[in-house]
Write an enzyme that holds these catalytic residues in place. Structure first.
Site, PDB file in Angstrom:
ATOM      1  N   GLY A   2       2.059  -3.081   0.980  1.00 51.81           N
ATOM      2  CA  GLY A   2       1.618  -2.907  -0.399  1.00 51.81           C
ATOM      3  C   GLY A   2       2.200  -1.634  -0.964  1.00 51.81           C
ATOM      4  O   GLY A   2       2.806  -0.838  -0.250  1.00 51.81           O
ATOM      5  N   LYS A  41      -3.820   0.730   1.767  1.00 44.76           N
ATOM      6  CA  LYS A  41      -3.446   0.294   3.117  1.00 44.76           C
ATOM      7  C   LYS A  41      -4.031   1.200   4.205  1.00 44.76           C
ATOM      8  O   LYS A  41      -4.570   0.714   5.196  1.00 44.76           O
ATOM      9  CB  LYS A  41      -1.917   0.252   3.253  1.00 44.76           C
ATOM     10  CG  LYS A  41      -1.224  -0.679   2.282  1.00 44.76           C
ATOM     11  CD  LYS A  41       0.283  -0.695   2.488  1.00 44.76           C
ATOM     12  CE  LYS A  41       0.938   0.663   2.395  1.00 44.76           C
ATOM     13  NZ  LYS A  41       0.814   1.286   1.048  1.00 44.76           N
ATOM     14  N   SER A  42      -3.905   2.501   4.032  1.00 47.48           N
ATOM     15  CA  SER A  42      -4.404   3.427   5.058  1.00 47.48           C
ATOM     16  C   SER A  42      -5.911   3.330   5.194  1.00 47.48           C
ATOM     17  O   SER A  42      -6.446   3.365   6.319  1.00 47.48           O
ATOM     18  CB  SER A  42      -4.005   4.871   4.726  1.00 47.48           C
ATOM     19  OG  SER A  42      -2.599   5.010   4.774  1.00 47.48           O
ATOM     20  N   ASP A  97       4.333   6.714   6.584  1.00 44.08           N
ATOM     21  CA  ASP A  97       4.151   8.072   6.040  1.00 44.08           C
ATOM     22  C   ASP A  97       4.005   9.099   7.155  1.00 44.08           C
ATOM     23  O   ASP A  97       4.509  10.219   7.050  1.00 44.08           O
ATOM     24  CB  ASP A  97       2.921   8.128   5.123  1.00 44.08           C
ATOM     25  CG  ASP A  97       3.142   7.445   3.787  1.00 44.08           C
ATOM     26  OD1 ASP A  97       4.307   7.155   3.450  1.00 44.08           O
ATOM     27  OD2 ASP A  97       2.147   7.199   3.077  1.00 44.08           O
TER      28      ASP A  97
END
Length: 197
Positions: free
Chosen positions: A11, A17-18, A39
């Site tokens: 996404g 998401k995290s 990331d």
């Protein structure tokens, strides 16, 4: 040794998401899972400034290494939750070429653009407009095993939806269908988009 399952969250930046991945670590009790985020891989890189050409090359190598790290973790039996942004076609093609397609539950994390923009402003740690730039790109392939709307469901509910999908894991996954579509046609990864990560 049995290959571990991979829950692949795709996404835009700020789509949640995290947060969903952190909830998954709490609600999945049938196996040991690791949350691997692109990331986090970028954060491990040297901090010195690079010229644009060297930076582009480093970013591509970072993402390719990330994909192979996910594959290696799963290969030895670990469950993996992947947190990624497939905003360039070559990223998906590389993942299709190195990840075991029969073990990947491909999850699209969607969120309305207005909410993405609000979250991005509130975070203050992303370039303005990053999510908007990625918005029309990350879901272009058009095939998932499951889609979550993080604009209407909180991270815990999204995690529960994913847990339910795992319990009825598809015989033929979206990754298998996409691999047939793209790699059987000898598609080559496109050059990275140099405008934005």
């Amino acid at each position: 040794m049995t290959t571990g399952r991979i829950i692949f969250l795709n996404g835009t930046s700020s789509s949640g998401k995290s947060s969903i991945a952190h909830e998954l670590l709490d609600v999945l009790d049938d196996a040991v899972y690791f949350h691997l985020s692109v990331d986090d891989f970028h954060a491990m890189r040297t901090k010195r400034a690079l010229d644009p050409e060297r930076l582009d090359a480093a970013l591509r190598r970072t993402r390719m290494g990330f994909h192979r790290s996910v594959a290696a973790m799963a290969e030895v039996g670990n469950g993996v939750i992947v947190d990624h942004v497939l905003s360039e076609p070559w990223r998906l093609l590389d993942c299709l070429s190195v990840l075991p397609s029969d073990k990947v539950l491909f999850v699209g994390v969607r969120c309305p653009l207005e909410e993405l923009t609000r979250r991005e402003r509130a975070r203050g740690d992303r370039p303005p407009g990053l999510a908007a730039h990625q918005y029309g790109l990350v879901h272009q392939h058009g095939d998932y095993d499951l889609e979550c709307d993080s604009g209407t469901a909180d991270p815990r509910e999204c995690a529960r939806q994913i847990r339910r999908a795992l319990s009825r894991f598809p015989e033929r996954t979206a990754f298998a269908r996409l691999r047939d579509r793209y790699l059987s046609e000898n598609a080559l990864p496109a050059a990275p988009d140099r405008r934005r990560p």
